[in-house]
Design an enzyme around this catalytic site. Structure first.
Site: not given
Length: 503
Positions: A111, A117, A422, A444
């Site tokens: 990102q 996110c 997140h 992630n």
């Protein structure tokens, strides 16, 4: 929990209420006991000021502790987050999982310098289906496409709230809060469902990244400045219109909305210049691609058609909902947050609050059938981005400083110590011999150079303390929780509540 009865009963609801009551009573007993044990003594400073006498007393304590003296010797010239990493914990948190989704996606996404996110987590979940159906080994959906429509809609949402609250004082807490948190890059599950259902999705080559989709701060600053100006224009116009007693409420609202649309054009011009002209959700595009065998292929259709054809199989995002674990509030209830949303008039942000074990079982159940899981957490707590570890035992702070951490999960929420910061994807879980989770595999969106080639490991203890949200399809959720979600009764939390944090 996944193994609980599929039929909701009165006793289940009563147990939830009783659990909440017992938790409150337990806290009261603890407080009473701590007051009973409290020794009343005179302070060194009667007026509350800090004195050198305090420092002298504290130095005496350190002088009698070899451990604290050693900490001083080492920690004044080293990074505590590196020096105090627990070797035992690092060894225990192996990137090994005995249950993983049956398909691995590529590439690890990034990102970059943006707060997107939640959009990356969503598109990382959806691309599993796209890549399987189209036989791809490298693919991304366009995060920038959803980002554009979200930002434009949040701008409209803020101006609609400006019209709605135009009669409130400018220093009213709600007005003040909304003018600060007006177009965050972040979002929530129900907000991304609104985007998907309204605008669909496109492959990244159809609407690629721009500098300012990856570096959002400059355009955010510019758009916020214009929107705050626009809100004042609408407030002044509302005041003038309402001073004219011949106008009906409907005429006033229509006039304000006409002015709002004129103002919103400026936001669109800024966004289309910096992000690129956006594809329309109902206009066809053509996407040429190579499958994993190197065979050329092409697809033509609209973003909404691409979404419904490829982006999910059994479980539509629209038929999924959020389980949260918020120990401050009663379990078995449906919660929403006042004035939180992105598309005006669309699906509100809704959470079913439940015990942490229900969130864990939701993850395990989905992973076992090959379904990756969107979840929200406080990623900065007890985590190491380089090692890709999230574990409450990761740092030896208590031993090094001779302290104890006493905040509960509820305490952290109450005191602004923690909130959802997140969103990521769980794609694997390691279970012990009894079938209980030990650790989780986390995909992630910070690129391949962090963690274990972009993946993190999350301990079960960390999950309990810092995971707040797990998304689950209704078809896989316990029926009593689905019933809560589909019910009409909602507890409305204030706009500034931690559950309004946008991951």
């Amino acid at each position: 929990m996944g193994s609980s009865s599929s039929k909701p009963t009165e006793s289940t609801q009563a147990d939830s209420r009783r659990s909440f009551s017992e938790k409150s009573n337990h806290t009261s007993r603890e407080l009473s006991q701590s007051l009973a044990d409290l020794r009343i003594s005179a302070p060194l400073s009667a007026d509350g000021a800090l004195t050198l006498g305090h420092v002298d007393g504290w130095e005496d304590v350190v002088a009698q502790s070899p451990k604290l003296q050693l900490s001083r010797t080492i920690l004044n010239h080293t990074n505590i987050r590196e020096t105090l990493v627990s070797r035992k914990t690092v060894i225990a948190d192996a990137h090994v999982f005995n249950n993983e989704v049956d398909f691995k996606t590529n590439p690890i996404t990034s990102q970059k310098s943006s707060g997107r996110c939640w959009l990356f987590a969503t598109t990382n979940v959806l691309r599993y289906s796209v890549m399987k159906k189209l036989n791809l080994d490298d693919f991304q959906l366009s995060q920038a496409y959803l980002f554009f429509w979200d930002k434009l809609n949040k701008s409209n949402y803020f101006l609609e709230l400006s019209i709605e609250n135009a009669d409130l004082p400018i220093d009213n807490r709600l007005v003040d809060y909304l003018s600060d948190e007006l177009i965050s890059d972040g979002g929530q599950w129900d907000m991304v469902v609104n985007l998907l259902e309204t605008y669909g999705v496109v492959p990244q080559p159809v609407y690629p990244e721009s500098l300012h989709s990856s570096l959002s701060s400059p355009i955010n600053t510019l758009i916020k400045t214009k929107l705050r100006e626009h809100s004042l224009i609408l407030r002044d116009l509302s005041s003038s219109l309402r001073a004219n007693t011949s106008l009906s409420e409907e005429a006033i609202i229509q006039t304000l909305r006409s002015k709002k649309e004129e103002l919103l054009k400026e936001v669109y011009i800024i966004m289309s210049a910096t992000l690129g002209v956006i594809p329309k959700p109902d206009e066809p595009f053509t996407w040429d691609y190579l499958d994993k065998d190197g065979k050329a292929a092409s697809w033509t259709g609209t973003p909404k058609q691409f979404y419904r054809t490829f982006a999910y199989d059994k479980y539509s995002p629209a038929d999924s909902f959020s389980l949260i674990n918020d120990p401050r509030n009663e379990y078995g209830k449906l919660y929403t947050v006042n004035k939180l949303g992105n598309i005006w008039g669309a699906r509100p942000v809704l959470y079913v609050n439940t015990e942490i074990d229900n969130l864990k079982q939701a993850v395990v159940k989905q992973i076992k059938i090959g379904q990756p899981v969107f979840f929200g957490c406080d990623v900065g707590q007890f985590s190491d981005r380089n090692a890709g570890i999230m574990d409450t035992a990761l740092f030896e702070y208590e031993a090094a400083f001779d302290i104890k951490f006493g905040l509960t999960k509820a305490d952290r929420l109450r005191t602004n110590e923690s909130s959802m910061t997140h969103a990521m994807v769980i794609s694997g879980v390691h279970l012990d011999a009894a079938g209980k989770p030990v650790r989780y595999k986390v995909e992630n969106s910070w690129g391949p150079d962090v963690g274990n080639k972009g993946y993190f490991v999350m301990s079960d203890a960390w999950f309990e303390q810092f995971v707040y949200q797990v998304v689950i399809p209704k078809a896989l959720a316990p029926k009593e929780l689905v019933k809560v979600f589909e019910g009409s009764e909602r507890v409305v939390l204030p706009a500034w509540d931690p559950m309004g944090s946008l991951a």
